[in-house]
Motif scaffolding. Structure first.
Motif, PDB file in Angstrom:
ATOM      1  N   GLY A 149      14.676  13.263  17.332  1.00 55.19           N
ATOM      2  CA  GLY A 149      13.999  13.970  18.417  1.00 55.19           C
ATOM      3  C   GLY A 149      13.044  15.032  17.904  1.00 55.19           C
ATOM      4  O   GLY A 149      12.983  16.136  18.441  1.00 55.19           O
ATOM      5  N   ALA A 150      12.309  14.702  16.863  1.00 57.96           N
ATOM      6  CA  ALA A 150      11.428  15.671  16.206  1.00 57.96           C
ATOM      7  C   ALA A 150      10.283  16.121  17.099  1.00 57.96           C
ATOM      8  O   ALA A 150       9.776  15.357  17.921  1.00 57.96           O
ATOM      9  N   THR A 151       9.889  17.371  16.928  1.00 58.64           N
ATOM     10  CA  THR A 151       8.732  17.946  17.590  1.00 58.64           C
ATOM     11  C   THR A 151       7.459  17.291  17.080  1.00 58.64           C
ATOM     12  O   THR A 151       6.539  17.018  17.840  1.00 58.64           O
ATOM     13  N   ALA A 152       7.410  17.039  15.778  1.00 62.82           N
ATOM     14  CA  ALA A 152       6.239  16.429  15.137  1.00 62.82           C
ATOM     15  C   ALA A 152       6.680  15.806  13.819  1.00 62.82           C
ATOM     16  O   ALA A 152       7.760  16.102  13.313  1.00 62.82           O
ATOM     17  N   GLY A 153       5.819  14.969  13.280  1.00 59.94           N
ATOM     18  CA  GLY A 153       6.092  14.357  11.990  1.00 59.94           C
ATOM     19  C   GLY A 153       4.828  14.287  11.162  1.00 59.94           C
ATOM     20  O   GLY A 153       3.724  14.219  11.708  1.00 59.94           O
ATOM     21  N   HIS A 154       4.997  14.337   9.868  1.00 58.62           N
ATOM     22  CA  HIS A 154       3.866  14.295   8.943  1.00 58.62           C
ATOM     23  C   HIS A 154       4.193  13.385   7.778  1.00 58.62           C
ATOM     24  O   HIS A 154       5.337  13.319   7.338  1.00 58.62           O
ATOM     25  N   LEU A 155       3.181  12.711   7.304  1.00 59.57           N
ATOM     26  CA  LEU A 155       3.301  11.837   6.147  1.00 59.57           C
ATOM     27  C   LEU A 155       2.452  12.415   5.029  1.00 59.57           C
ATOM     28  O   LEU A 155       1.250  12.614   5.203  1.00 59.57           O
ATOM     29  N   ALA A 156       3.081  12.705   3.904  1.00 58.50           N
ATOM     30  CA  ALA A 156       2.357  13.181   2.712  1.00 58.50           C
ATOM     31  C   ALA A 156       2.298  12.029   1.723  1.00 58.50           C
ATOM     32  O   ALA A 156       3.328  11.533   1.282  1.00 58.50           O
ATOM     33  N   VAL A 157       1.090  11.577   1.404  1.00 58.64           N
ATOM     34  CA  VAL A 157       0.896  10.515   0.428  1.00 58.64           C
ATOM     35  C   VAL A 157       0.331  11.156  -0.830  1.00 58.64           C
ATOM     36  O   VAL A 157      -0.744  11.743  -0.799  1.00 58.64           O
ATOM     37  N   PHE A 158       1.071  11.048  -1.910  1.00 59.39           N
ATOM     38  CA  PHE A 158       0.638  11.607  -3.185  1.00 59.39           C
ATOM     39  C   PHE A 158       0.067  10.492  -4.041  1.00 59.39           C
ATOM     40  O   PHE A 158       0.759   9.534  -4.362  1.00 59.39           O
ATOM     41  N   ASP A 159      -1.187  10.624  -4.383  1.00 57.94           N
ATOM     42  CA  ASP A 159      -1.877   9.630  -5.198  1.00 57.94           C
ATOM     43  C   ASP A 159      -2.113  10.247  -6.569  1.00 57.94           C
ATOM     44  O   ASP A 159      -2.984  11.091  -6.737  1.00 57.94           O
ATOM     45  N   ARG A 160      -1.340   9.826  -7.544  1.00 65.44           N
ATOM     46  CA  ARG A 160      -1.431  10.413  -8.880  1.00 65.44           C
ATOM     47  C   ARG A 160      -2.277   9.574  -9.823  1.00 65.44           C
ATOM     48  O   ARG A 160      -2.360   9.867 -11.003  1.00 65.44           O
ATOM     49  N   SER A 161      -2.928   8.548  -9.286  1.00 65.12           N
ATOM     50  CA  SER A 161      -3.753   7.704 -10.146  1.00 65.12           C
ATOM     51  C   SER A 161      -5.029   8.442 -10.552  1.00 65.12           C
ATOM     52  O   SER A 161      -5.590   9.201  -9.772  1.00 65.12           O
TER      53      SER A 161
END
Length: 181
Positions: A149-161
């Motif tokens: 039941g989250a207020t919001a969600g975030h996706l962090a994509v780490f690109d180390r290439s």
């Protein structure tokens, strides 16, 4: 760790202590003003917090992630340290330990007046195409949000290439999914 399978923390307190120890030196050196991230209703301005982390990460990631003994987890540990400095004393961060158990990487709880805000933070290291990583991560984020039941969600994509393009970063900034989900 517990003596018997499955692999897990022997005591629930370790779920908070272990990542704090792993990120302790980073937390001590990060200058984060907690009041900057509190909105007019006393809640957490998560979009601002994530945006500030993105800028911090772009400018400093190479230096900071090398400092962690676990370089594969360095990106997520740095995010945890940054969030911990901003949230400490005004909320809590729950961290996933059971990989594959379909739990959010980070669940932030923050009192906001009579309510409690819940933010899901999913972290992905890019190992395949950016599009595939985002698609997979967004599906997980939405499932986690529904589950708690989250207020919001975030996706962090780490690109180390080393070959990542600035064009891809620009496309992500302009992507309509960039905001809170």
């Amino acid at each position: 760790m517990a003596q018997n399978p499955p692999l897990r923390n022997a005591n629930p307190i370790y779920a908070d202590v272990i990542p704090r120890v792993l990120t302790d030196s980073a937390q001590d050196e990060l200058a984060v003003d907690r009041s900057t991230y509190v909105n007019g209703r006393g809640g957490l301005d998560m979009l601002r917090l994530i945006g500030d982390f993105q800028q911090f990460f772009r400018e400093n990631s190479e230096i900071w992630t090398k400092r962690f003994a676990y370089s594969e987890a360095g990106c997520q540990l740095l995010l945890q340290a940054f969030l911990q400095r901003a949230i400490s004393g005004g909320g809590s961060i729950e961290r996933e330990y059971g990989l594959g158990k379909m739990r959010a990487d980070l669940l932030i709880r923050r009192p906001a007046g009579r309510d409690t805000q819940f933010f899901v933070e999913e972290c992905k290291l890019r190992h395949k195409s950016l599009e595939a990583t985002i698609a997979e991560g967004l599906m997980q984020t939405v499932r986690y949000m529904d589950r708690c039941g989250a207020t919001a969600g975030h996706l962090a994509v780490f690109d180390r290439s080393a070959k990542r393009s600035r064009g891809a970063e620009q496309a992500l900034r302009e992507n309509p999914w960039r905001g809170e989900t």
